[in-house]
Write a protein that holds these residues in place. Structure first.
Motif, short mmCIF file in Angstrom:
data_model
loop_
_atom_site.label_atom_id
_atom_site.label_comp_id
_atom_site.label_asym_id
_atom_site.label_seq_id
_atom_site.Cartn_x
_atom_site.Cartn_y
_atom_site.Cartn_z
N LYS A 154 43.95 -36.84 -71.72
CA LYS A 154 45.03 -35.85 -71.70
C LYS A 154 44.55 -34.52 -71.10
O LYS A 154 45.21 -33.93 -70.25
CB LYS A 154 45.53 -35.62 -73.14
CG LYS A 154 46.70 -34.65 -73.22
CD LYS A 154 47.23 -34.57 -74.65
CE LYS A 154 48.22 -33.44 -74.80
NZ LYS A 154 47.60 -32.11 -75.02
N ALA A 155 43.34 -34.10 -71.52
CA ALA A 155 42.79 -32.84 -71.00
C ALA A 155 42.61 -32.93 -69.49
O ALA A 155 42.92 -31.98 -68.75
CB ALA A 155 41.45 -32.52 -71.68
N GLY A 156 42.13 -34.10 -69.01
CA GLY A 156 41.91 -34.29 -67.57
C GLY A 156 43.20 -34.19 -66.79
O GLY A 156 43.28 -33.52 -65.75
N ALA A 158 38.30 -31.90 -63.22
CA ALA A 158 39.32 -32.73 -63.84
C ALA A 158 39.06 -34.22 -63.58
O ALA A 158 39.24 -35.06 -64.47
CB ALA A 158 40.70 -32.34 -63.31
N VAL A 159 38.61 -34.55 -62.38
CA VAL A 159 38.33 -35.95 -62.04
C VAL A 159 37.19 -36.48 -62.91
O VAL A 159 37.25 -37.59 -63.44
CB VAL A 159 38.02 -36.10 -60.53
CG1 VAL A 159 37.50 -37.50 -60.22
CG2 VAL A 159 39.26 -35.79 -59.70
N ILE A 160 36.16 -35.65 -63.10
CA ILE A 160 35.03 -36.06 -63.96
C ILE A 160 35.52 -36.30 -65.39
O ILE A 160 35.21 -37.32 -66.01
CB ILE A 160 33.92 -34.97 -63.97
CG1 ILE A 160 33.27 -34.91 -62.59
CG2 ILE A 160 32.88 -35.26 -65.04
CD1 ILE A 160 32.26 -33.79 -62.45
N VAL A 161 36.33 -35.38 -65.88
CA VAL A 161 36.85 -35.51 -67.25
C VAL A 161 37.69 -36.78 -67.37
O VAL A 161 37.57 -37.54 -68.34
CB VAL A 161 37.69 -34.26 -67.61
CG1 VAL A 161 38.39 -34.44 -68.94
CG2 VAL A 161 36.79 -33.03 -67.68
N LEU A 162 38.54 -37.05 -66.36
CA LEU A 162 39.38 -38.25 -66.40
C LEU A 162 38.54 -39.53 -66.39
O LEU A 162 38.82 -40.47 -67.16
CB LEU A 162 40.31 -38.27 -65.18
CG LEU A 162 41.67 -37.61 -65.34
CD1 LEU A 162 42.45 -37.71 -64.04
CD2 LEU A 162 42.46 -38.29 -66.46
N LEU A 192 28.51 -41.62 -79.70
CA LEU A 192 28.04 -41.76 -78.32
C LEU A 192 29.07 -41.18 -77.34
O LEU A 192 28.71 -40.51 -76.37
CB LEU A 192 27.80 -43.23 -77.99
CG LEU A 192 26.35 -43.70 -78.12
CD1 LEU A 192 26.26 -45.19 -77.81
CD2 LEU A 192 25.43 -42.91 -77.18
N LEU A 193 30.35 -41.43 -77.60
CA LEU A 193 31.40 -40.90 -76.72
C LEU A 193 31.46 -39.38 -76.81
O LEU A 193 31.72 -38.70 -75.82
CB LEU A 193 32.76 -41.48 -77.10
CG LEU A 193 32.97 -42.93 -76.73
CD1 LEU A 193 34.42 -43.30 -76.92
CD2 LEU A 193 32.55 -43.18 -75.29
N ASP A 194 31.21 -38.88 -77.98
CA ASP A 194 31.13 -37.44 -78.17
C ASP A 194 30.04 -36.87 -77.25
O ASP A 194 30.22 -35.83 -76.62
CB ASP A 194 30.79 -37.15 -79.64
CG ASP A 194 31.59 -35.98 -80.18
OD1 ASP A 194 32.17 -35.26 -79.35
OD2 ASP A 194 31.62 -35.79 -81.41
N ALA A 195 28.92 -37.61 -77.15
CA ALA A 195 27.82 -37.20 -76.27
C ALA A 195 28.26 -37.24 -74.81
O ALA A 195 28.01 -36.31 -74.05
CB ALA A 195 26.60 -38.10 -76.49
N VAL A 196 28.95 -38.33 -74.42
CA VAL A 196 29.46 -38.46 -73.05
C VAL A 196 30.37 -37.28 -72.72
O VAL A 196 30.28 -36.66 -71.66
CB VAL A 196 30.27 -39.78 -72.89
CG1 VAL A 196 31.01 -39.80 -71.56
CG2 VAL A 196 29.35 -40.98 -73.00
N ASN A 197 31.22 -36.95 -73.66
CA ASN A 197 32.15 -35.84 -73.50
C ASN A 197 31.40 -34.52 -73.28
O ASN A 197 31.75 -33.74 -72.39
CB ASN A 197 33.02 -35.78 -74.76
CG ASN A 197 34.18 -34.83 -74.60
OD1 ASN A 197 34.61 -34.58 -73.48
ND2 ASN A 197 34.66 -34.31 -75.70
N ASN A 198 30.34 -34.30 -74.04
CA ASN A 198 29.55 -33.07 -73.87
C ASN A 198 28.86 -33.04 -72.52
O ASN A 198 28.74 -31.99 -71.89
CB ASN A 198 28.50 -32.96 -74.99
CG ASN A 198 29.13 -32.62 -76.33
OD1 ASN A 198 28.57 -32.87 -77.37
ND2 ASN A 198 30.34 -32.09 -76.29
N LEU A 199 28.42 -34.21 -72.06
CA LEU A 199 27.76 -34.28 -70.76
C LEU A 199 28.75 -33.91 -69.65
O LEU A 199 28.41 -33.17 -68.72
CB LEU A 199 27.21 -35.69 -70.53
CG LEU A 199 26.36 -35.86 -69.27
CD1 LEU A 199 25.10 -35.02 -69.34
CD2 LEU A 199 25.99 -37.33 -69.06
N SER A 200 30.00 -34.40 -69.78
CA SER A 200 31.00 -34.06 -68.75
C SER A 200 31.31 -32.57 -68.78
O SER A 200 31.60 -31.96 -67.75
CB SER A 200 32.27 -34.91 -68.91
OG SER A 200 33.04 -34.43 -69.98
N ASP A 201 31.21 -31.96 -69.98
CA ASP A 201 31.42 -30.51 -70.07
C ASP A 201 30.29 -29.75 -69.36
O ASP A 201 30.55 -28.75 -68.70
CB ASP A 201 31.47 -30.07 -71.54
CG ASP A 201 32.70 -30.62 -72.22
OD1 ASP A 201 33.60 -31.10 -71.51
OD2 ASP A 201 32.75 -30.58 -73.46
#
Ligand SMILES: [Zn+2]
Length: 371
Positions: free
Chosen positions: A195-197, A90-94, A43-52
């Motif tokens: 870290k990426a954020g 960056a803020v979205i990623v964080l 699910l977090l992987d999905a969240v991560n893709n959505l932020s991308d």
């Protein structure tokens, strides 16, 4: 110039649209299998893709806004907007990273059964490959068109491929050994996202603060100018960037004291035109003169030797001795890097006065702006 701009703009937008499409597809597939298998990691992987996907949308908006032509109120154009959109990304990623961290943490203490199917496996494998290809594509285009936002998205996509590999490993481990690492894998993913954020924020802030310009570029500009007939030296190159493709700057050139105003005028015109054509940089050229007779040149050499014997000075230029006025003037560049505590108190004017007491000194201290 405008031709370059629109080509760059088109490339960034096209690449970003491919990113949005791929990421939305991945988000949907992963969200479905994440819920079906009750896996917080997927699910977090999905969240991560959505932020991308969101960050690609912001890149498109930023590029569109940045390409707005200069006007009376903003004569330097809108190029710097790209740095601001990069910070928004960056803020979205964080935010995604921190919320992922919290849900993974909860999952570790609130144990729940996770069940993976072979479809889960297949989708995760496809996601790894898709992200890997997307990451390389972003980096390639980002480098070609010099887009910080695309490069950041590219690095992010490659990271995501790694994250999905970790998820894949945890699935394999859970199938073979019946151990659930779901919450722990989630924590790792969350930390990678955070870290990426943070790195994206730092990078964009550096751009906004103003960084030392690329040494290859500044050296090449100085070299080109020094190759002109009648130029004794090129110094004090300053470059201000207003977005990735818009730069304005200044440079000082040394010419012989007997060069006529007419010769100088033609020389500076030629330099300005050449630099604009080759680098797309609007450069203002300032003039220094240097002595031509042997007697003053001998004094000049001696002064250079004395000044350069101190470590805190990187360079001396614009040295001119006006015999008729008993005036010696020059610029020294102070080394910003090293801590020259023992030399800070050195008063170069006082040192030179000891030997050349009948002269007045006019010294300017330059900042080390470029290589
Ligand atoms: Zn100077």
């Amino acid at each position: 110039m405008n031709q370059i701009m629109s080509q760059r703009e088109k490339q960034i937008i096209k690449t970003s649209f491919i990113g949005v499409g791929t990421n939305i597809l991945l988000t949907i597939f992963k969200a479905v299998i994440g819920i079906a298998s009750n896996s917080v990691a997927i699910l977090l992987d999905a969240v991560n893709n959505l932020s991308d996907a969101l960050s690609s949308v912001l890149t498109i908006i930023g590029t569109k806004l940045a390409s707005k032509p200069a006007n009376k109120k903003h004569p330097y154009g809108y190029g710097r907007i790209e740095y601001i959109t990069a910070i928004s990304v960056a803020v979205i990623v964080l935010t995604a990273g921190i919320s992922s961290f919290i849900s993974s943490w909860k999952r570790i203490f609130d144990f729940q059964k996770v069940s993976y199917s072979s479809i889960t496996m297949i989708i995760v494998v496809v996601a790894v490959i898709a992200k890997f290809i997307l990451g390389n594509y972003f980096k390639k285009v980002g480098e070609r068109v010099n887009s910080k936002a695309l490069l950041a998205s590219g690095a992010d996509a490659s990271f995501d491929a790694l994250i999905s590999i970790t998820t894949l490993l945890s699935i394999i481990i859970s199938i073979i050994w019946k151990v659930t690492l779901d919450g722990y894998i989630g924590l790792i993913i969350a930390m990678v996202i955070i870290k990426a954020g943070i790195e994206m924020v730092i990078e964009s802030f550096n751009e906004i603060l103003g960084q030392r310009p690329d040494g290859t570029l500044t050296k090449s500009i100085k070299e080109d100018i020094r190759n002109y007939d009648g130029i004794k030296g090129a110094y004090d190159l300053i470059l201000n960037s207003y977005g990735p493709v818009n730069m304005i700057g200044s440079i000082h050139i040394e010419v012989d004291e007997n060069t006529s105003a007419k010769q100088i005028y033609i020389l500076t015109r030629r330099i300005q035109t050449y630099i604009m054509e080759k680098y797309g940089i609007f450069l203002t050229v300032g003039i220094y003169i240097v002595n031509s007779d042997e007697k003053t040149l001998a004094i000049a050499d001696d002064i250079k030797k004395i000044v350069m014997s101190y470590n805190k000075f990187l360079e001396i230029h614009a040295l001119y001795i006006a015999e008729d006025r008993k005036l010696i003037t020059f610029d020294v560049v102070i080394d910003l890097s090293a801590d020259k505590e023992e030399e800070k108190s050195v008063d170069i004017e006082k040192e030179l006065q000891k030997k050349y007491s009948d002269y007045t000194f006019l010294i300017r201290y330059d900042t080390d702006f470029s290589d």
